[in-house]
Design a protein around this motif. Structure first.
Motif, PDB file in Angstrom:
ATOM      1  N   LEU A  55      49.790  10.110  72.724  1.00 35.61           N
ATOM      2  CA  LEU A  55      50.493  11.329  73.099  1.00 35.61           C
ATOM      3  C   LEU A  55      49.446  12.342  73.541  1.00 35.61           C
ATOM      4  O   LEU A  55      48.527  12.675  72.786  1.00 35.61           O
ATOM      5  N   TYR A  56      49.603  12.843  74.770  1.00 31.60           N
ATOM      6  CA  TYR A  56      48.527  13.622  75.394  1.00 31.60           C
ATOM      7  C   TYR A  56      48.911  15.076  75.676  1.00 31.60           C
ATOM      8  O   TYR A  56      48.040  15.945  75.694  1.00 31.60           O
ATOM      9  N   ALA A  57      50.201  15.350  75.910  1.00 31.85           N
ATOM     10  CA  ALA A  57      50.635  16.721  76.216  1.00 31.85           C
ATOM     11  C   ALA A  57      52.060  16.915  75.714  1.00 31.85           C
ATOM     12  O   ALA A  57      52.840  15.960  75.624  1.00 31.85           O
ATOM     13  N   MET A  58      52.383  18.180  75.375  1.00 30.80           N
ATOM     14  CA  MET A  58      53.713  18.514  74.874  1.00 30.80           C
ATOM     15  C   MET A  58      54.207  19.784  75.563  1.00 30.80           C
ATOM     16  O   MET A  58      53.410  20.669  75.890  1.00 30.80           O
ATOM     17  N   ALA A  59      55.534  19.861  75.760  1.00 34.32           N
ATOM     18  CA  ALA A  59      56.114  21.037  76.403  1.00 34.32           C
ATOM     19  C   ALA A  59      57.499  21.306  75.836  1.00 34.32           C
ATOM     20  O   ALA A  59      58.271  20.376  75.590  1.00 34.32           O
ATOM     21  N   ASP A  60      57.798  22.582  75.637  1.00 39.93           N
ATOM     22  CA  ASP A  60      59.122  22.984  75.172  1.00 39.93           C
ATOM     23  C   ASP A  60      59.332  24.449  75.544  1.00 39.93           C
ATOM     24  O   ASP A  60      58.370  25.174  75.830  1.00 39.93           O
ATOM     25  N   LEU A  61      60.587  24.872  75.531  1.00 42.74           N
ATOM     26  CA  LEU A  61      60.863  26.287  75.769  1.00 42.74           C
ATOM     27  C   LEU A  61      60.471  27.142  74.567  1.00 42.74           C
ATOM     28  O   LEU A  61      60.118  28.310  74.711  1.00 42.74           O
ATOM     29  N   PHE A  62      60.502  26.528  73.376  1.00 45.70           N
ATOM     30  CA  PHE A  62      60.319  27.286  72.148  1.00 45.70           C
ATOM     31  C   PHE A  62      59.046  26.853  71.424  1.00 45.70           C
ATOM     32  O   PHE A  62      58.869  25.676  71.111  1.00 45.70           O
ATOM     33  N   ALA A  63      58.187  27.826  71.124  1.00 41.85           N
ATOM     34  CA  ALA A  63      56.925  27.521  70.441  1.00 41.85           C
ATOM     35  C   ALA A  63      57.166  26.970  69.043  1.00 41.85           C
ATOM     36  O   ALA A  63      56.445  26.072  68.587  1.00 41.85           O
ATOM     37  N   ASP A  64      58.178  27.492  68.336  1.00 40.72           N
ATOM     38  CA  ASP A  64      58.400  27.024  66.975  1.00 40.72           C
ATOM     39  C   ASP A  64      58.821  25.564  66.946  1.00 40.72           C
ATOM     40  O   ASP A  64      58.411  24.798  66.060  1.00 40.72           O
ATOM     41  N   ASN A 104      46.743  12.865  70.460  1.00 45.89           N
ATOM     42  CA  ASN A 104      45.612  13.463  71.160  1.00 45.89           C
ATOM     43  C   ASN A 104      46.089  14.654  71.982  1.00 45.89           C
ATOM     44  O   ASN A 104      45.927  14.704  73.202  1.00 45.89           O
ATOM     45  N   VAL A 105      46.725  15.630  71.306  1.00 47.48           N
ATOM     46  CA  VAL A 105      47.254  16.820  71.976  1.00 47.48           C
ATOM     47  C   VAL A 105      46.429  18.023  71.536  1.00 47.48           C
ATOM     48  O   VAL A 105      46.620  18.553  70.439  1.00 47.48           O
ATOM     49  N   SER A 106      45.519  18.443  72.371  1.00 48.41           N
ATOM     50  CA  SER A 106      44.716  19.626  72.068  1.00 48.41           C
ATOM     51  C   SER A 106      45.565  20.881  72.286  1.00 48.41           C
ATOM     52  O   SER A 106      46.632  20.833  72.916  1.00 48.41           O
ATOM     53  N   GLU A 107      45.106  22.018  71.780  1.00 50.49           N
ATOM     54  CA  GLU A 107      45.864  23.266  71.888  1.00 50.49           C
ATOM     55  C   GLU A 107      46.103  23.652  73.341  1.00 50.49           C
ATOM     56  O   GLU A 107      47.126  24.256  73.666  1.00 50.49           O
ATOM     57  N   ASP A 108      45.154  23.317  74.224  1.00 51.69           N
ATOM     58  CA  ASP A 108      45.322  23.681  75.632  1.00 51.69           C
ATOM     59  C   ASP A 108      46.248  22.727  76.383  1.00 51.69           C
ATOM     60  O   ASP A 108      46.466  22.895  77.585  1.00 51.69           O
ATOM     61  N   ARG A 109      46.801  21.712  75.667  1.00 50.45           N
ATOM     62  CA  ARG A 109      47.796  20.836  76.271  1.00 50.45           C
ATOM     63  C   ARG A 109      49.139  20.944  75.553  1.00 50.45           C
ATOM     64  O   ARG A 109      49.944  20.015  75.559  1.00 50.45           O
ATOM     65  N   LYS A 110      49.382  22.100  74.949  1.00 50.52           N
ATOM     66  CA  LYS A 110      50.686  22.461  74.388  1.00 50.52           C
ATOM     67  C   LYS A 110      51.225  23.616  75.219  1.00 50.52           C
ATOM     68  O   LYS A 110      50.617  24.686  75.277  1.00 50.52           O
ATOM     69  N   ASP A 148      51.322  17.773  84.843  1.00 50.82           N
ATOM     70  CA  ASP A 148      50.106  17.903  85.638  1.00 50.82           C
ATOM     71  C   ASP A 148      48.847  17.527  84.861  1.00 50.82           C
ATOM     72  O   ASP A 148      47.773  17.343  85.452  1.00 50.82           O
ATOM     73  N   CYS A 149      48.962  17.398  83.539  1.00 51.90           N
ATOM     74  CA  CYS A 149      47.826  16.929  82.730  1.00 51.90           C
ATOM     75  C   CYS A 149      47.551  15.435  82.911  1.00 51.90           C
ATOM     76  O   CYS A 149      46.463  14.956  82.545  1.00 51.90           O
ATOM     77  N   LEU A 150      48.542  14.705  83.432  1.00 54.94           N
ATOM     78  CA  LEU A 150      48.441  13.246  83.503  1.00 54.94           C
ATOM     79  C   LEU A 150      47.979  12.777  84.867  1.00 54.94           C
ATOM     80  O   LEU A 150      48.286  13.395  85.893  1.00 54.94           O
ATOM     81  N   GLU A 151      47.276  11.647  84.872  1.00 55.03           N
ATOM     82  CA  GLU A 151      46.996  10.927  86.107  1.00 55.03           C
ATOM     83  C   GLU A 151      48.241  10.115  86.483  1.00 55.03           C
ATOM     84  O   GLU A 151      49.016   9.711  85.615  1.00 55.03           O
ATOM     85  N   PRO A 152      48.457   9.847  87.777  1.00 53.63           N
ATOM     86  CA  PRO A 152      49.584   8.991  88.175  1.00 53.63           C
ATOM     87  C   PRO A 152      49.543   7.657  87.452  1.00 53.63           C
ATOM     88  O   PRO A 152      48.476   7.108  87.179  1.00 53.63           O
ATOM     89  N   GLY A 153      50.724   7.136  87.135  1.00 54.44           N
ATOM     90  CA  GLY A 153      50.830   5.854  86.459  1.00 54.44           C
ATOM     91  C   GLY A 153      51.020   5.951  84.969  1.00 54.44           C
ATOM     92  O   GLY A 153      51.224   4.942  84.306  1.00 54.44           O
ATOM     93  N   ASN A 154      50.940   7.168  84.415  1.00 57.27           N
ATOM     94  CA  ASN A 154      51.228   7.370  83.001  1.00 57.27           C
ATOM     95  C   ASN A 154      52.721   7.575  82.794  1.00 57.27           C
ATOM     96  O   ASN A 154      53.523   7.325  83.699  1.00 57.27           O
TER      97      ASN A 154
END
Length: 380
Positions: free
Chosen positions: A74-83, A104-110, A122-128
């Protein structure tokens, strides 16, 4: 209800290539060829997780069961709500065992906000892989963006709530097929080994021609939205999105979301989609909330050969409960599912007296978990 919900929803792919079967709740997987694009230079398959509610968090853990097939993280996460994002991350972190490195989700990929999905993708290379488990209203737009970026996709069902959303999905699915990208959709019953064996036996004529089918999802309340508290810190839009099952614009309603598996597994066993449908719905019990759902639905589907599928959905406390599907044929009957989605405990009978007769065949236990199998198939 929360306990039932967590175990009762996930994914599928049909065995043919393409994007979308007829209807909002019915999904496919595009293609079955070896990918021409490989993920990330470090040879890890990376996952961007879009929509970090409970359903999606469980799906991440399902995805990680495929690590025996190769490294995935797991490399990146996204949501409308921080909580919600932070809560999901904490739950996942609690599941990491000694020596594991899949989180493997660093703070700059949340990422948080309405454009967070773009930043995560946009954090991912094509094919992921991009996993879309947002409210259904947003899935067509995110799917289109993921495909445009060359990503394989896992998307929860239902896929859309309206015709414009379906048209966008269809166009994006055709693009995915043309680009040899894989699209897995969350009707995981299609990945159930027991149901596959049952389907083979039905196709071989063990219960004859299917004349009628019935499916039930009847249990306690679902999608109920209570009155809003003042000064809760959310805009009206945010407040509704946190309770999306109660609002048709966001979810398509409880019937669209909850009965998808039931209808899909029956049509799969029948081998065709209905050509006609009629039904009724009502609110039988006074509801102090403001959700837009009925608490009972009765739908009759008709197939081209005249066979019927009767679908009952009811979400009331203190009533008879069942979560199962059945088929009646000219030579016997089949139990397609027994309670919830797994284990299916598929069985065949020589007559229609299912509760009184001895099965002529039943799938041996334990069954492989279809929530894991769908990810195994997608990662393959």
């Amino acid at each position: 209800m929360e306990k039932l919900q967590q175990g009762a929803s996930r994914r599928t792919f049909l065995q043919s290539s393409g994007v979308l079967a007829a209807g909002v709740t019915l999904g496919t997987l595009a293609g079955m060829r070896v990918p021409s694009v490989h993920a990330a230079e470090n040879h890890r398959l990376r996952l961007a997780f879009i929509g970090t509610g409970g359903r999606g968090t469980g799906a991440v853990m399902d995805a990680m069961t495929t690590r025996g097939q190769g490294p995935i993280e797991l490399y990146a996460m996204a949501d409308l709500f921080a909580d919600r994002l932070n809560g999901s991350y904490s739950q996942l972190a609690d599941q990491v065992q000694d020596g594991e490195d899949w989180l493997n989700v660093s703070e700059d990929r949340k990422f948080v906000g309405f454009d967070a999905y773009k930043k995560a993708i946009d954090c991912l290379e094509p094919g992921n892989i991009v996993m879309i488990t947002t409210p259904p209203a947003f899935r067509p737009t995110i799917f289109a963006y993921a495909v445009s970026k060359g990503m394989n996709v896992f998307m929860e069902k239902p896929l859309a709530n309206d015709v414009p959303g379906l048209k966008l999905l269809w166009a994006s699915g055709e693009e995915a097929t043309n680009r040899n990208l894989k699209v897995g959709v969350g009707l995981m019953c299609r990945h159930c080994d027991a149901r596959h064996e049952l389907l083979k036996r039905i196709r071989d004529g063990e219960i004859g021609e299917i004349m009628s089918m019935r499916t039930y999802r009847v249990h306690g309340p679902a999608g109920v939205v209570g009155p809003r508290e003042l000064n809760d810190g959310n805009t009206e839009l945010e407040w509704q999105m946190r309770r999306y099952l109660g609002f048709f614009w966001a979810s398509g309603g409880v019937f669209n979301d909850y009965l998808a598996h039931n209808v899909d597994e029956c049509c799969w066993m029948k081998g065709s989609w209905p050509v006609k449908v009629q039904g009724t719905g009502a609110r039988a019990f006074p509801n102090s909330g403001i959700d837009q759902n009925f608490d009972n639905y009765n739908i009759e589907y008709t197939f081209a050969d005249g066979a019927k599928l009767h679908c009952e959905g009811r979400f009331l406390s203190g009533c008879w409960e069942r979560f199962a599907s059945y088929a009646n044929g000219t030579k016997g009957a089949a139990v397609i599912s027994t309670f919830m989605h797994t284990p299916a405990k598929c069985r065949l009978y020589s007559d229609w007296k299912i509760d009184e007769s001895t099965p002529t065949w039943e799938y041996p236990q334990p069954e492989p978990n279809p929530y894991y199998r769908e990810w195994e198939h997608l990662v393959d």
